[in-house]
Design a protein around this motif. Sequence first.
Motif, PDB file in Angstrom:
ATOM      1  N   LYS A 144       0.836  -1.205   0.000  1.00 18.48           N
ATOM      2  CA  LYS A 144       0.000   0.000   0.000  1.00 18.48           C
ATOM      3  C   LYS A 144       0.870   1.254   0.000  1.00 18.48           C
ATOM      4  CE  LYS A 144      -4.335   1.527   2.104  1.00 18.48           C
ATOM      5  NZ  LYS A 144      -5.337   1.204   3.152  1.00 18.48           N
ATOM      6  N   ARG A 145       1.954   1.233   0.766  1.00 17.56           N
ATOM      7  CA  ARG A 145       2.861   2.380   0.740  1.00 17.56           C
ATOM      8  C   ARG A 145       3.417   2.572  -0.672  1.00 17.56           C
ATOM      9  NH1 ARG A 145       6.181   5.582   4.306  1.00 17.56           N
ATOM     10  NH2 ARG A 145       7.895   6.505   3.112  1.00 17.56           N
ATOM     11  N   ALA A 146       3.707   1.469  -1.352  1.00 18.38           N
ATOM     12  CA  ALA A 146       4.271   1.558  -2.703  1.00 18.38           C
ATOM     13  C   ALA A 146       3.338   2.313  -3.638  1.00 18.38           C
ATOM     14  CB  ALA A 146       4.559   0.165  -3.245  1.00 18.38           C
ATOM     15  N   ALA A 147       2.040   2.122  -3.491  1.00 17.17           N
ATOM     16  CA  ALA A 147       1.088   2.830  -4.359  1.00 17.17           C
ATOM     17  C   ALA A 147       1.252   4.335  -4.223  1.00 17.17           C
ATOM     18  CB  ALA A 147      -0.343   2.426  -4.003  1.00 17.17           C
ATOM     19  N   PHE A 148       1.409   4.808  -3.000  1.00 21.14           N
ATOM     20  CA  PHE A 148       1.464   6.254  -2.785  1.00 21.14           C
ATOM     21  C   PHE A 148       2.873   6.818  -2.975  1.00 21.14           C
ATOM     22  CE2 PHE A 148      -2.422   4.749  -0.858  1.00 21.14           C
ATOM     23  CZ  PHE A 148      -3.330   5.612  -1.462  1.00 21.14           C
ATOM     24  N   ALA A 149       3.896   6.001  -2.736  1.00 16.03           N
ATOM     25  CA  ALA A 149       5.250   6.427  -3.087  1.00 16.03           C
ATOM     26  C   ALA A 149       5.364   6.550  -4.605  1.00 16.03           C
ATOM     27  CB  ALA A 149       6.272   5.418  -2.560  1.00 16.03           C
ATOM     28  N   LEU A 150       4.736   5.628  -5.304  1.00 14.52           N
ATOM     29  CA  LEU A 150       4.726   5.659  -6.768  1.00 14.52           C
ATOM     30  C   LEU A 150       3.963   6.878  -7.278  1.00 14.52           C
ATOM     31  CD1 LEU A 150       5.522   4.174  -9.328  1.00 14.52           C
ATOM     32  CD2 LEU A 150       3.597   2.625  -8.984  1.00 14.52           C
ATOM     33  N   PHE A 183       3.701   3.885   8.199  1.00 14.40           N
ATOM     34  CA  PHE A 183       4.349   3.952   6.890  1.00 14.40           C
ATOM     35  C   PHE A 183       3.347   4.140   5.753  1.00 14.40           C
ATOM     36  CE2 PHE A 183       7.585   1.455   9.310  1.00 14.40           C
ATOM     37  CZ  PHE A 183       8.538   2.467   9.340  1.00 14.40           C
ATOM     38  N   VAL A 184       2.090   3.860   6.024  1.00 13.04           N
ATOM     39  CA  VAL A 184       1.056   4.122   5.017  1.00 13.04           C
ATOM     40  C   VAL A 184       0.623   5.582   5.081  1.00 13.04           C
ATOM     41  CG1 VAL A 184      -1.286   3.592   4.246  1.00 13.04           C
ATOM     42  CG2 VAL A 184       0.229   1.736   4.982  1.00 13.04           C
ATOM     43  N   LYS A 185       0.265   6.038   6.267  1.00 17.17           N
ATOM     44  CA  LYS A 185      -0.292   7.398   6.363  1.00 17.17           C
ATOM     45  C   LYS A 185       0.742   8.453   5.952  1.00 17.17           C
ATOM     46  CE  LYS A 185       0.437   8.533  11.268  1.00 17.17           C
ATOM     47  NZ  LYS A 185      -0.250   8.872  12.546  1.00 17.17           N
ATOM     48  N   LYS A 186       2.028   8.186   6.216  1.00 11.84           N
ATOM     49  CA  LYS A 186       3.049   9.150   5.808  1.00 11.84           C
ATOM     50  C   LYS A 186       3.160   9.219   4.285  1.00 11.84           C
ATOM     51  CE  LYS A 186       6.008   9.561   9.851  1.00 11.84           C
ATOM     52  NZ  LYS A 186       7.396   9.490  10.376  1.00 11.84           N
ATOM     53  N   ALA A 187       3.050   8.068   3.617  1.00 12.57           N
ATOM     54  CA  ALA A 187       3.110   8.059   2.151  1.00 12.57           C
ATOM     55  C   ALA A 187       1.867   8.712   1.557  1.00 12.57           C
ATOM     56  CB  ALA A 187       3.257   6.633   1.637  1.00 12.57           C
ATOM     57  N   VAL A 188       0.721   8.477   2.170  1.00 17.12           N
ATOM     58  CA  VAL A 188      -0.520   9.119   1.725  1.00 17.12           C
ATOM     59  C   VAL A 188      -0.383  10.637   1.838  1.00 17.12           C
ATOM     60  CG1 VAL A 188      -2.966   9.441   2.257  1.00 17.12           C
ATOM     61  CG2 VAL A 188      -1.986   7.136   2.263  1.00 17.12           C
TER      62      VAL A 188
END
Length: 254
Positions: A144-150, A183-188
């Motif tokens: 999920k983090r990868a989606a938002f880092a991307l 790590f998800v909310k930070k990428a979002v």
Amino acid sequence: MKRTEPRATKQESERSLDDEVQSAVAWLKGHSSKATRDGMARYAIPSDNALGVSVANIRVLGKRLGRNHELAAALWDTGVYEARMLTSFVDEPARVTAAQMDRWCRDFDNWAIVDTICFHLFDRTPHAWRKVARWHDRDEEFVKRAAFALLWGLTVHDKQAGDAQFVEALRFVEHAAADDRNFVKKAVNMSLRAIGKRSPALNIAAVAVARRLAGSPDAAPRWVGKDALRELTGPAVTRRLAARGLSRGARRRA
């Protein structure tokens, strides 16, 4: 009659590739340090499979090796953290397949490998936007983090994408903001801020999303929204976007 050199056999090619991998790993080991390896824990990066090499040195080796899709695949298969980081600077984006992206994504186990691969490789592939759409609501934290880092990487590197694509992606941002994993909310949050800095129109759209999130009764979306608002409505971003709008207007009039 022109003589031709004999073609390398498959066995010779595999041996040559193996030699390249071993040489690269040996170089990484020679540029490693215990201090770098020990310091990884401070940044929540697992060091079990790490040597302790700085990103700056990994980049140096990447430049020396050049782009090589087969070598990148072999480096990834070593499982060594720095060898996998190196693939970001060695693999050929045009040759990266959708299946490879899914396979590597399943191996992600920390934020640093996610961000490096997404910012320097995956966001330059022809599959990037489809992977954002596929990964944004996955359960696995680093997928999920990868989606938002991307998505964040695309705001910088995809010069051809129109505002409409990013407006659509804001739906993914707003939905995922409720995920309270760090790590998800930070990428979002980072992707929301990046979208809002891409153009004046996207700033308006991103600020609207950030305001809705900031008004949430739940902690995670409220933090995402408030933090994004501070930057997106701040003087630095406002001035930069205003100047960009004026510059575009001048070009259209010319």
